[in-house]
Design a protein around this motif. Structure first.
Motif, PDB file in Angstrom:
ATOM      1  N   SER A 178     -35.063  20.686   3.638  1.00 49.52           N
ATOM      2  CA  SER A 178     -33.926  20.690   4.560  1.00 49.52           C
ATOM      3  C   SER A 178     -33.262  22.056   4.586  1.00 49.52           C
ATOM      4  O   SER A 178     -32.789  22.502   5.638  1.00 49.52           O
ATOM      5  CB  SER A 178     -32.922  19.610   4.145  1.00 49.52           C
ATOM      6  N   ASP A 179     -33.215  22.741   3.462  1.00 53.81           N
ATOM      7  CA  ASP A 179     -32.577  24.062   3.416  1.00 53.81           C
ATOM      8  C   ASP A 179     -33.283  25.051   4.331  1.00 53.81           C
ATOM      9  O   ASP A 179     -32.632  25.785   5.092  1.00 53.81           O
ATOM     10  CB  ASP A 179     -32.576  24.609   1.985  1.00 53.81           C
ATOM     11  N   ASP A 180     -34.605  25.111   4.243  1.00 53.61           N
ATOM     12  CA  ASP A 180     -35.317  26.078   5.074  1.00 53.61           C
ATOM     13  C   ASP A 180     -35.162  25.759   6.556  1.00 53.61           C
ATOM     14  O   ASP A 180     -35.052  26.665   7.394  1.00 53.61           O
ATOM     15  CB  ASP A 180     -36.795  26.124   4.691  1.00 53.61           C
ATOM     16  N   TYR A 181     -35.148  24.466   6.898  1.00 56.59           N
ATOM     17  CA  TYR A 181     -34.935  24.095   8.299  1.00 56.59           C
ATOM     18  C   TYR A 181     -33.556  24.547   8.776  1.00 56.59           C
ATOM     19  O   TYR A 181     -33.419  25.208   9.815  1.00 56.59           O
ATOM     20  CB  TYR A 181     -35.079  22.581   8.467  1.00 56.59           C
ATOM     21  N   LEU A 182     -32.520  24.223   8.019  1.00 57.27           N
ATOM     22  CA  LEU A 182     -31.161  24.542   8.448  1.00 57.27           C
ATOM     23  C   LEU A 182     -30.923  26.049   8.498  1.00 57.27           C
ATOM     24  O   LEU A 182     -30.246  26.552   9.394  1.00 57.27           O
ATOM     25  CB  LEU A 182     -30.153  23.868   7.509  1.00 57.27           C
ATOM     26  N   ASN A 183     -31.496  26.775   7.552  1.00 53.87           N
ATOM     27  CA  ASN A 183     -31.329  28.226   7.538  1.00 53.87           C
ATOM     28  C   ASN A 183     -32.143  28.924   8.625  1.00 53.87           C
ATOM     29  O   ASN A 183     -31.892  30.097   8.934  1.00 53.87           O
ATOM     30  CB  ASN A 183     -31.715  28.792   6.174  1.00 53.87           C
TER      31      ASN A 183
ATOM     32  N   GLN B  42     -35.948  13.209  11.500  1.00 57.93           N
ATOM     33  CA  GLN B  42     -35.559  13.333  12.912  1.00 57.93           C
ATOM     34  C   GLN B  42     -34.066  13.035  13.083  1.00 57.93           C
ATOM     35  O   GLN B  42     -33.382  13.685  13.888  1.00 57.93           O
ATOM     36  CB  GLN B  42     -36.376  12.379  13.767  1.00 57.93           C
ATOM     37  N   ALA B  43     -33.554  12.064  12.311  1.00 59.71           N
ATOM     38  CA  ALA B  43     -32.128  11.717  12.397  1.00 59.71           C
ATOM     39  C   ALA B  43     -31.261  12.894  11.962  1.00 59.71           C
ATOM     40  O   ALA B  43     -30.234  13.190  12.601  1.00 59.71           O
ATOM     41  CB  ALA B  43     -31.839  10.488  11.530  1.00 59.71           C
ATOM     42  N   ILE B  44     -31.654  13.589  10.894  1.00 58.56           N
ATOM     43  CA  ILE B  44     -30.898  14.768  10.456  1.00 58.56           C
ATOM     44  C   ILE B  44     -30.959  15.857  11.527  1.00 58.56           C
ATOM     45  O   ILE B  44     -29.944  16.500  11.845  1.00 58.56           O
ATOM     46  CB  ILE B  44     -31.436  15.293   9.115  1.00 58.56           C
ATOM     47  N   ARG B  45     -32.142  16.061  12.094  1.00 62.24           N
ATOM     48  CA  ARG B  45     -32.277  17.070  13.150  1.00 62.24           C
ATOM     49  C   ARG B  45     -31.364  16.752  14.335  1.00 62.24           C
ATOM     50  O   ARG B  45     -30.668  17.644  14.858  1.00 62.24           O
ATOM     51  CB  ARG B  45     -33.730  17.158  13.603  1.00 62.24           C
ATOM     52  N   ASN B  46     -31.341  15.492  14.756  1.00 61.57           N
ATOM     53  CA  ASN B  46     -30.494  15.107  15.884  1.00 61.57           C
ATOM     54  C   ASN B  46     -29.010  15.274  15.548  1.00 61.57           C
ATOM     55  O   ASN B  46     -28.209  15.697  16.396  1.00 61.57           O
ATOM     56  CB  ASN B  46     -30.783  13.661  16.291  1.00 61.57           C
ATOM     57  N   HIS B  47     -28.643  14.928  14.319  1.00 58.99           N
ATOM     58  CA  HIS B  47     -27.246  15.050  13.890  1.00 58.99           C
ATOM     59  C   HIS B  47     -26.806  16.514  13.898  1.00 58.99           C
ATOM     60  O   HIS B  47     -25.708  16.850  14.376  1.00 58.99           O
ATOM     61  CB  HIS B  47     -27.099  14.455  12.493  1.00 58.99           C
ATOM     62  N   VAL B  48     -27.660  17.378  13.390  1.00 57.25           N
ATOM     63  CA  VAL B  48     -27.354  18.813  13.346  1.00 57.25           C
ATOM     64  C   VAL B  48     -27.211  19.376  14.763  1.00 57.25           C
ATOM     65  O   VAL B  48     -26.338  20.215  15.034  1.00 57.25           O
ATOM     66  CB  VAL B  48     -28.449  19.559  12.563  1.00 57.25           C
ATOM     67  N   ASN B  49     -28.042  18.904  15.674  1.00 53.10           N
ATOM     68  CA  ASN B  49     -27.978  19.383  17.056  1.00 53.10           C
ATOM     69  C   ASN B  49     -26.755  18.870  17.811  1.00 53.10           C
ATOM     70  O   ASN B  49     -26.383  19.419  18.849  1.00 53.10           O
ATOM     71  CB  ASN B  49     -29.242  18.982  17.813  1.00 53.10           C
ATOM     72  N   SER B  50     -26.117  17.826  17.270  1.00 51.00           N
ATOM     73  CA  SER B  50     -24.970  17.221  17.947  1.00 51.00           C
ATOM     74  C   SER B  50     -23.639  17.831  17.526  1.00 51.00           C
ATOM     75  O   SER B  50     -22.614  17.579  18.171  1.00 51.00           O
ATOM     76  CB  SER B  50     -24.938  15.710  17.675  1.00 51.00           C
ATOM     77  N   TYR B  51     -23.632  18.590  16.433  1.00 50.70           N
ATOM     78  CA  TYR B  51     -22.397  19.163  15.909  1.00 50.70           C
ATOM     79  C   TYR B  51     -22.618  20.637  15.592  1.00 50.70           C
ATOM     80  O   TYR B  51     -23.731  21.161  15.732  1.00 50.70           O
ATOM     81  CB  TYR B  51     -21.932  18.410  14.656  1.00 50.70           C
ATOM     82  N   SER B  52     -21.551  21.278  15.153  1.00 52.20           N
ATOM     83  CA  SER B  52     -21.633  22.704  14.816  1.00 52.20           C
ATOM     84  C   SER B  52     -21.246  22.877  13.348  1.00 52.20           C
ATOM     85  O   SER B  52     -20.059  22.897  13.006  1.00 52.20           O
ATOM     86  CB  SER B  52     -20.696  23.523  15.717  1.00 52.20           C
ATOM     87  N   PHE B  53     -22.245  22.987  12.497  1.00 53.25           N
ATOM     88  CA  PHE B  53     -22.018  23.150  11.061  1.00 53.25           C
ATOM     89  C   PHE B  53     -22.190  24.614  10.665  1.00 53.25           C
ATOM     90  O   PHE B  53     -23.096  25.298  11.157  1.00 53.25           O
ATOM     91  CB  PHE B  53     -22.988  22.285  10.261  1.00 53.25           C
ATOM     92  N   SER B  54     -21.347  25.063   9.772  1.00 54.09           N
ATOM     93  CA  SER B  54     -21.463  26.424   9.242  1.00 54.09           C
ATOM     94  C   SER B  54     -22.260  26.459   7.952  1.00 54.09           C
ATOM     95  O   SER B  54     -23.002  27.411   7.686  1.00 54.09           O
ATOM     96  CB  SER B  54     -20.067  27.013   8.994  1.00 54.09           C
ATOM     97  N   THR B  55     -22.083  25.421   7.126  1.00 52.98           N
ATOM     98  CA  THR B  55     -22.656  25.399   5.775  1.00 52.98           C
ATOM     99  C   THR B  55     -23.100  23.985   5.448  1.00 52.98           C
ATOM    100  O   THR B  55     -22.552  23.018   5.987  1.00 52.98           O
ATOM    101  CB  THR B  55     -21.613  25.881   4.743  1.00 52.98           C
ATOM    102  N   ALA B  56     -24.098  23.869   4.564  1.00 51.31           N
ATOM    103  CA  ALA B  56     -24.580  22.552   4.145  1.00 51.31           C
ATOM    104  C   ALA B  56     -24.887  22.555   2.653  1.00 51.31           C
ATOM    105  O   ALA B  56     -25.384  23.540   2.107  1.00 51.31           O
ATOM    106  CB  ALA B  56     -25.831  22.159   4.937  1.00 51.31           C
ATOM    107  N   LEU B  57     -24.585  21.428   2.018  1.00 54.06           N
ATOM    108  CA  LEU B  57     -24.993  21.162   0.641  1.00 54.06           C
ATOM    109  C   LEU B  57     -25.835  19.891   0.663  1.00 54.06           C
ATOM    110  O   LEU B  57     -25.334  18.817   1.024  1.00 54.06           O
ATOM    111  CB  LEU B  57     -23.776  20.966  -0.270  1.00 54.06           C
ATOM    112  N   ASN B  58     -27.111  20.008   0.282  1.00 52.38           N
ATOM    113  CA  ASN B  58     -28.020  18.862   0.250  1.00 52.38           C
ATOM    114  C   ASN B  58     -28.202  18.443  -1.206  1.00 52.38           C
ATOM    115  O   ASN B  58     -28.938  19.073  -1.961  1.00 52.38           O
ATOM    116  CB  ASN B  58     -29.359  19.241   0.879  1.00 52.38           C
TER     117      ASN B  58
END
Length: 710
Positions: A338-343, A267-283
C-alpha cells in the motif's frame, strides 16, 4: 501462478540454521515476518503445506504447533479514557465490535460539532463491508488516512487506532479545544478492517486468539488460496518489482494474486483514495516496533524520508520505533505494498509509511491485555505527530546549550518546521528565570530551520523557557544553559577488535562491526570533581534492528549500569545468540545523522569515571556500527542559580564598534551583557557612541526610528 491444494489449517513454529533459511527463502518464497532467534538458530512460523515441502530437504527442527495460542485471561474492559477492550483473545475486537466502535465514535464526535460520517468503501470477496469513519472537515482537502488489518492475523493494528480516537475524545472532554481546530484543518479517515474475510476466518478457527491466517479468502478451483493484500497493490512496476518481495506460489503467505488490484479489498482502498484528498497515510501492521519507510519497490529511500524521520524522531524517545527501509527494519523485502501505491500517485502523492506495532516477544497476539494497552499507548505520539505535521509543525531542535569561553555574541536556538505547510510569522517569548523578553521569528518553510540568536549573559544552569505556537497549540520548551564549562577528555581507552579510538572519535575498525557474540571497550576519564558535571557526546549508528545492540555503561556502586540513551530501547533480546535474563538498554536500528546525548554524573565521587561501550551481536547480519565524537565530561564549579534583573521593553543589539542612532528624540538607556547600566541621557538630535564589541541592551522612552551598528 503455481496452484497447489491449500485446504489447510495448521501452523508450525520451526527453526533452522541461518544458511538454510537463505536457501528456503529463495526456493520457496516463504514469509519471514515472524522471524526470531533462539539459541543461535532462526525460528519462524510456516503453514503445514510449507512445512511438508521443506522438512525433509533442510535441517528443520519442529518447535511447536499452534505457536500463537494463549489461554484467555481475565481483564477489565473499560479503561480510563472511555476505550473498551474487545472480547477476542486478550482484548482484541471481533469484527462486529469494530463496527460497533465506529458507530460509537461517530456519535461522540458529532456531539462536539465535528463533522463525522461512516462510509462503506467496498465489499470483500465474501461480501462483507469494508468500512471507513471520516472525522473532520473534508472540504479542506487535507486528510490523514489510517488503515488496519490488511493482514488478518494482526488485530493490534485496529486496537491502536481505536485507542487513539478515544484518547482524542478524552482530551476534548478535558477542554482541549485546539483539537477541534485541527479537525477543521486536517481530517482523519480510518479504514478499520481492510481484510474482513480473513479476520473472520481467524476468529472462527481460534476464538480465544492465535489464528495465523494472513491473506484474504480468495477461492480458486475449490481451494481457499487467499491473496496477501499488502502485495496486491499496483502500479505494475511496484507489484512486479524485479527486487522481489512477494510470492507467485498460491499456498505461500505472501502470494500476490494474478494482477495488481485483482482483489476487491485493494480496489476498495484505491476507490477511497480517489474519492478524497489525503496528504499522509499510516498503514498499521504488527509486529516489530519498527516503521517501514518507502520505497519497498526499489529499496531506496524516497525524497519524503527526511520528513518522516523528522516527525518520528520528534516522538521517538516515547514510542521507541526504529525506522528505515524494509530490509533494514524487517530483514525481508516487500513489493506491491500500500505504501508504494500511495507514494506513486500523481499528481498528488500520499506520503505513506507502515508502522509495525508491538514487540517481537509478543508476536501477533499478546498474552495479556496490559501488553495490548501498552502497545496502544506507545503508538499515540506517532499518530498525533503525523496528524499535526499535515499542517505546519514547529519544533525546537536544541536540548541544552553549552557555551565555550571563546564564543561571543549569540546563543543560537534552532527551530525547525517539520510540517507540510509553512509556519506563521510570530512573536515568541523567552523567559530568563521569570524575566520575559520577546523576539520575532519569520515564517519558516516546510523542512527548513531558523536560528534564533539570544545573548549569552547566562550563568551556570540558568533556566530558559521558550513559548511559541507550534502550528497546533502554544508550546513551551525548557533549557538549562551551562556557561563556561570545564572540559575533560577521555584520558585512556582500551582498544579491541570491535572499536578504535583516535583521540576524538570512536569508530569500528572495518566497514561493519565484527560478528562476535559480545565485546566491550573501556574508557577512563579523570573526575573533575566539580559541583555539576555531565557526560556529553555525539553519536550516529547503523545496527541490526532487534537482534544486535550497542550499550553505553557506567561503573557505579561496584557494578556496571546502562545509560538510558535517548533513542535507545530496553530489551532482553537475543544478543549473543541466546535470550538474556537481564535487560540491556542501548542503541539499535539506524540513525544516520549525529545527535547529542547527555547524562548527569554529579553523584560520581571516585577519582576516575569508568565507562564502557558494548556491542552485542547474534552473529548474523552486521552494519556500520556506532560512531561517537566529542566524548567528554563537561563540568562547572558554580552550581547555584542566580537571577540577572534585566530592564523590560528592550531592543537587543550586537555592536561591532560604533553605535549611531538617528531621527530620535527622547531618553536613551544602554546596558551591558550583565544588565549593568553604562549609559543614559536625553537627546534631541542624532548621536554617535563608541562602544567595545559585544551585546548591549538598549532601552528607549519613545519609539525608535533608526539604529545603525558599525
Amino acid at each position: 501462478m503455481l496452484l497447489i491444494n491449500t485446504s489447510f489449517s495448521g501452523y508450525y513454529k520451526v527453526s533452522c540454521e541461518k544458511e538454510d533459511l537463505s536457501k528456503i527463502i529463495v526456493d520457496y518464497q516463504i514469509d519471514t515476518e515472524s522471524i526470531s532467534v533462539i539459541n543461535n538458530k532462526i525460528s519462524f512460523i510456516i503453514n503445514e503445506i510449507e512445512y511438508s515441502e521443506i522438512k525433509n530437504k533442510y535441517n528443520i527442527e519442529l518447535l511447536s504447533e499452534n505457536p500463537e495460542f494463549f489461554p484467555k485471561q481475565k481483564y477489565n474492559k473499560l479503561l480510563e479514557n472511555g476505550f473498551e477492550l474487545g472480547t477476542y483473545g486478550n482484548g482484541y475486537f471481533t469484527l462486529s465490535e469494530i463496527y460497533s466502535n465506529l458507530n460509537k465514535l461517530k456519535d461522540k464526535f458529532i456531539k462536539y460539532n465535528i463533522p463525522t460520517k461512516i462510509d462503506t468503501i467496498g465489499y470483500s470477496i465474501n461480501n462483507n463491508p469494508i468500512t471507513s469513519i471520516i472525522i473532520g472537515n473534508i472540504e479542506n482537502n487535507n486528510g490523514l488516512l489510517l488503515t488496519s488489518l490488511h493482514h488478518a492475523r494482526e488485530p493490534a493494528s485496529a486496537s491502536v487506532v481505536c485507542y487513539f480516537l478515544y484518547d482524542i475524545l478524552s482530551q476534548l472532554e478535558e477542554g482541549k479545544s485546539e483539537l477541534i481546530d485541527l479537525f477543521d484543518s486536517a481530517y482523519i479517515s480510518w479504514v478499520a478492517c481492510v481484510n474482513p474475510d480473513g479476520y473472520l476466518k481467524n476468529i472462527a478457527s481460534n476464538p480465544n486468539g492465535g489464528g495465523l491466517w494472513r491473506k484474504n479468502t480468495k477461492n480458486i478451483d475449490g481451494n481457499v488460496v487467499g491473496v496477501d493484500l499488502n502485495r496486491n497493490y499496483g502500479p505494475q512496476d511496484c507489484w512486479d518489482s524485479p527486487r522481489g518481495g512477494s510470492s507467485t506460489i498460491t499456498y505461500n503467505s505472501t502470494y500476490r494474486g494474478d494482477n495488481p488490484f485483482s482483489e476487491p479489498e485493494t480496489q476498495a482502498i484505491r476507490n477511497h483514495v480517489n474519492s478524497y484528498s489525503f496528504s499522509t497515510a499510516l498503514n498499521f501492521h504488527s509486529f516489530g516496533n519498527v516503521i517501514v519507510l518507502p520505497s519497498t519497490k526499489n529499496g531506496v529511500l524516497t525524497k519524503d524520508s527526511s520528513y518522516f524521520k523528522d516527525v518520528f524522531s520528534n516522538s521517538k524517545g516515547i514510542n521507541e520505533y526504529v525506522h528505515g527501509i524494509d530490509t533494514l527494519t524487517l530483514a525481508y523485502k516487500i513489493r506491491g505494498s500500500s505504501d508504494d501505491y500511495l507514494n506513486s500517485l500523481s499528481p498528488k502523492r500520499i506520503r505513506s509509511v507502515t508502522p509495525e506495532i508491538g514487540d517481537r516477544k509478543d508476536g501477533f497476539y499478546v498474552q495479556n491485555s496490559s501488553e495490548l494497552i501498552e502497545q496502544c499507548k506507545k503508538s499515540l505520539p506517532l499518530i498525533f505527530d503525523t496528524w499535526k505535521s499535515i499542517n505546519s509543525y514547529l519544533i525546537v531542535k536544541s536540548d541544552s546549550i553549552v557555551i565555550d569561553k571563546k564564543q561571543e555574541g549569540l546563543i543560537n536556538i534552532k527551530f525547525k518546521n517539520i510540517g507540510l505547510k509553512p509556519s506563521i510569522q510570530q512573536t515568541i517569548s523567552v523567559d530568563y528565570n521569570s524575566k520575559i523578553v520577546e523576539y520575532e521569528i519569520p515564517a519558516i518553510k516546510t523542512g527548513e530551520e531558523y536560528l534564533l540568536g539570544i545573548p549569552h549573559n547566562y550563568i551556570s544552569k540558568q533556566r530558559i523557557e521558550l513559548s511559541y505556537h507550534n502550528g497546533f497549540e502554544v508550546a513551551t520548551s525548557n533549557y538549562f544553559v551551562l556557561y563556561y564549562p570545564e572540559i575533560t577528555k577521555v584520558n585512556s581507552f582500551t582498544e579491541n577488535e570491535c572499536f578504535l579510538y583516535d583521540g576524538n572519535i570512536i569508530i569500528n575498525i572495518d566497514s561493519n562491526y565484527f560478528n562476535e557474540s559480545n565485546c566491550y571497550s573501556k574508557l577512563n576519564i579523570l573526575n573533575p570533581r566539580n559541583n555539576y558535571q555531565y557526560l556529553n557526546y555525539e553519536i550516529k549508528y547503523a545496527i541490526e534492528t532487534d537482534f544486535d545492540l550497542s550499550t553505553i555503561e557506567l561503573f557505579n556502586n561496584l557494578k556496571w549500569e546502562y545509560f538510558e540513551v535517548k533513542y535507545g530501547i530496553e530489551n532482553y533480546g537475543v544478543f549473543g545468540g541466546s535470550s538474556d535474563t537481564i535487560p540491556k538498554y542501548g542503541y539499535h536500528g539506524f540513525e544516520h545523522d549525529y545527535f547529542n546525548e547527555t547524562f548527569d554524573l554529579s553523584e560520581i565521587k571516585s577519582d576516575l569515571i569508568e565507562l564502557r561501550i558494548g556491542m552485542f551481536s547474534d552473529r548474523s547480519r552486521t552494519f556500520e556500527g556506532i560512531s561517537i565524537k566529542n566524548l567528554a565530561i563537561y563540568s562547572d564549579s558554580n552550581y547555584d542559580f542566580t537571577s540577572i534583573v534585566l530592564p523590560i521593553n528592550l531592543k537587543v543589539e550586537y555592536i561591532n564598534q560604533h553605535l549611531s542612532i538617528k531621527d530620535y528624540n527622547g531618553e536613551v538607556f544602554i546596558y551591558d551583557i550583565n544588565g549593568v547600566l553604562i549609559f543614559s541621557t536625553i537627546y534631541n538630535a542624532p548621536f554617535h557612541i563608541d562602544l567595545n564589541k559585544g551585546i548591549y541592551f538598549i532601552k528607549f522612552a519613545n519609539n525608535i526610528k533608526k539604529i545603525i551598528s558599525l
